[in-house]
Scaffold this motif. Structure first.
Motif, PDB file in Angstrom:
ATOM      1  N   PHE A  62       5.096   8.377 -43.833  1.00  0.00           N
ATOM      2  CA  PHE A  62       6.367   9.068 -44.039  1.00  0.00           C
ATOM      3  C   PHE A  62       6.556   9.502 -45.488  1.00  0.00           C
ATOM      4  O   PHE A  62       6.250   8.765 -46.427  1.00  0.00           O
ATOM      5  CB  PHE A  62       7.523   8.152 -43.635  1.00  0.00           C
ATOM      6  N   SER A  63       7.077  10.719 -45.645  1.00  0.00           N
ATOM      7  CA  SER A  63       7.427  11.240 -46.960  1.00  0.00           C
ATOM      8  C   SER A  63       8.728  12.016 -46.850  1.00  0.00           C
ATOM      9  O   SER A  63       8.895  12.838 -45.940  1.00  0.00           O
ATOM     10  CB  SER A  63       6.321  12.167 -47.489  1.00  0.00           C
ATOM     11  N   GLU A  64       9.645  11.760 -47.759  1.00  0.00           N
ATOM     12  CA  GLU A  64      10.908  12.495 -47.757  1.00  0.00           C
ATOM     13  C   GLU A  64      10.717  13.968 -48.096  1.00  0.00           C
ATOM     14  O   GLU A  64      11.639  14.767 -47.919  1.00  0.00           O
ATOM     15  CB  GLU A  64      11.894  11.858 -48.737  1.00  0.00           C
ATOM     16  N   ASP A  65       9.544  14.340 -48.568  1.00  0.00           N
ATOM     17  CA  ASP A  65       9.266  15.732 -48.897  1.00  0.00           C
ATOM     18  C   ASP A  65       8.819  16.546 -47.677  1.00  0.00           C
ATOM     19  O   ASP A  65       8.674  17.758 -47.779  1.00  0.00           O
ATOM     20  CB  ASP A  65       8.178  15.810 -49.975  1.00  0.00           C
ATOM     21  N   ARG A  66       8.605  15.865 -46.560  1.00  0.00           N
ATOM     22  CA  ARG A  66       8.183  16.558 -45.349  1.00  0.00           C
ATOM     23  C   ARG A  66       9.375  16.767 -44.411  1.00  0.00           C
ATOM     24  O   ARG A  66      10.473  16.246 -44.633  1.00  0.00           O
ATOM     25  CB  ARG A  66       7.092  15.759 -44.635  1.00  0.00           C
ATOM     26  N   SER A  67       9.149  17.552 -43.363  1.00  0.00           N
ATOM     27  CA  SER A  67      10.188  17.819 -42.368  1.00  0.00           C
ATOM     28  C   SER A  67       9.699  17.322 -41.011  1.00  0.00           C
ATOM     29  O   SER A  67       8.610  17.687 -40.565  1.00  0.00           O
ATOM     30  CB  SER A  67      10.487  19.320 -42.298  1.00  0.00           C
ATOM     31  N   TYR A  68      10.512  16.484 -40.353  1.00  0.00           N
ATOM     32  CA  TYR A  68      10.087  15.813 -39.125  1.00  0.00           C
ATOM     33  C   TYR A  68      10.991  16.160 -37.939  1.00  0.00           C
ATOM     34  O   TYR A  68      12.205  16.331 -38.105  1.00  0.00           O
ATOM     35  CB  TYR A  68      10.137  14.293 -39.313  1.00  0.00           C
ATOM     36  N   GLY A 138      17.667  14.924 -45.129  1.00  0.00           N
ATOM     37  CA  GLY A 138      16.883  16.029 -45.674  1.00  0.00           C
ATOM     38  C   GLY A 138      15.502  16.165 -45.083  1.00  0.00           C
ATOM     39  O   GLY A 138      14.930  17.265 -45.072  1.00  0.00           O
ATOM     40  N   TYR A 139      14.940  15.082 -44.580  1.00  0.00           N
ATOM     41  CA  TYR A 139      13.580  15.120 -44.035  1.00  0.00           C
ATOM     42  C   TYR A 139      13.534  15.335 -42.521  1.00  0.00           C
ATOM     43  O   TYR A 139      12.472  15.297 -41.919  1.00  0.00           O
ATOM     44  CB  TYR A 139      12.819  13.846 -44.400  1.00  0.00           C
ATOM     45  N   ASP A 141      14.154  17.948 -39.423  1.00  0.00           N
ATOM     46  CA  ASP A 141      14.323  19.348 -39.067  1.00  0.00           C
ATOM     47  C   ASP A 141      15.458  19.430 -38.049  1.00  0.00           C
ATOM     48  O   ASP A 141      15.299  19.011 -36.896  1.00  0.00           O
ATOM     49  CB  ASP A 141      13.020  19.896 -38.473  1.00  0.00           C
TER      50      ASP A 141
END
Length: 339
Positions: A62-68, A138-139, A141
């Motif tokens: 998991f990364s907060e910079d990605r969109s899930y 924020g992460y 979609d």
């Protein structure tokens, strides 16, 4: 989002999983030797001023910079987030989804008075509020949010999906409309005279409470079983009332006066026109509730599928590993396709 410490969650009875709690979260070593980090956070959100308690599951890497894509997991009547709703939230997090399991209003760790109320309107609104929470992350979609409901949670999930266009797909496990289950009985054969007698009893109890009598509670599942107990209810007792899945906040108590609101609830009212999102139903071939999924299927005009798991009963799909694996495969394929 209010995040607390990571909490371990794993499938009861699963073979081949070795669990280690490290600084990065929960690491599960799978039978093939690979490892996946499952991070679970305590979160809160609100519904009509009440604080809702949930567990947020974050996928491997998991990364907060990605969109899930994200999925709300809705527990059965009488359940809590630590039981089957949490199990499937974990399973789908392993498949790459952000997932949220929570306790219903008036139940578990969530707020709401009176306690032990099963209120269909609140239960549906809980789902919308959970979507609010996910869509603000924020992460996540916001255009790829789905809902998963189990048992009564499935009926609530379908109902919420019909009127919340933010929900793009709805998956269900052992689906029922709780209103139909209470009015018509588990097998759909309850006579009208019995239904009216039950409502008479509810009315008498409400009148008594208005005069100061103590609230009356009824069990969701049988507290004792014998050879006459319906098989699904016998397994429900085993699930909720024995160490198999018993949880202290799932205490098998519902306010008797809840029955009036449950009787008035039709989870699938206007499903023919309002449900345009894809629907997946997964049910057991031996489930006494299978009739509900079979009757709903022809009414749905959106993309739909009924997957029947051979040999499974209603509650078998909650936690029996061989069935959970099959259900998860169906859910993962469905949500990957539509989210």
């Amino acid at each position: 989002m209010v995040a607390g410490p990571c909490i371990a969650r794993f499938r009861t009875g699963s073979a081949g999983f070795h669990l280690d709690q490290g600084s990065g979260g929960l690491t599960a070593t799978l039978p093939d030797g690979s490892a996946k980090d499952i991070t679970v956070q305590n979160v809160t959100f609100t519904n009509a001023g009440s604080t809702m308690a949930g567990n947020l599951y974050l996928p491997d890497g998991f990364s907060e910079d990605r969109s899930y894509p994200a999925i709300v997991s809705v527990h059965p009547g009488g359940g809590v987030k630590e039981q089957t709703a949490g199990l499937y939230a974990e399973e789908l997090a392993r498949e790459g989804f952000v997932t949220l399991a929570y306790d219903a209003s008036h139940q578990g760790e969530s707020g709401g008075r009176p306690r032990h109320l099963e209120d269909p309107a609140s239960r549906v609104e809980d789902i919308r509020c959970a979507v609010d929470h996910l869509s603000a992350l924020g992460y996540v979609d916001a255009d790829r949010i789905g809902v998963l409901g189990i048992c009564a949670g499935a009926g609530y999930a379908v109902n919420a999906t019909m009127t919340d266009r933010r929900i793009k797909a709805v998956g269900t496990v052992s689906p029922i409309d709780i209103g139909a289950a209470y009015r018509l009985g588990w097998d759909g054969s309850e006579p009208v005279a019995t239904q009216l007698a039950t409502l008479d009893a509810v009315a008498q109890q409400r009148a008594a409470e208005a005069q100061g009598a103590d609230a009356a509670h009824v069990p969701y599942v049988p507290e004792t079983v014998d050879e006459t107990t319906v098989p699904d209810m016998a397994e429900a007792h085993d699930y909720y009332r024995t160490p198999r899945a018993q949880h202290p906040r799932s205490d098998n108590r519902m306010l008797f006066t809840s029955v009036a609101d449950i009787y008035a609830f039709d989870a699938f009212h206007q499903v023919e026109t309002l449900l345009t999102q894809p629907l997946l139903m997964v049910a057991g071939s031996k489930a006494g509730s299978l009739w509900q999924a079979e009757q709903l299927l022809p009414r749905v005009n959106s993309p739909k599928e009924l997957a029947v798991i051979d040999g499974a009963g209603h509650v078998s799909l909650y936690d029996v590993p061989e069935y959970v694996d099959q259900v998860t495969a169906h859910l993962s394929s469905f949500f990957t396709k539509y989210l």
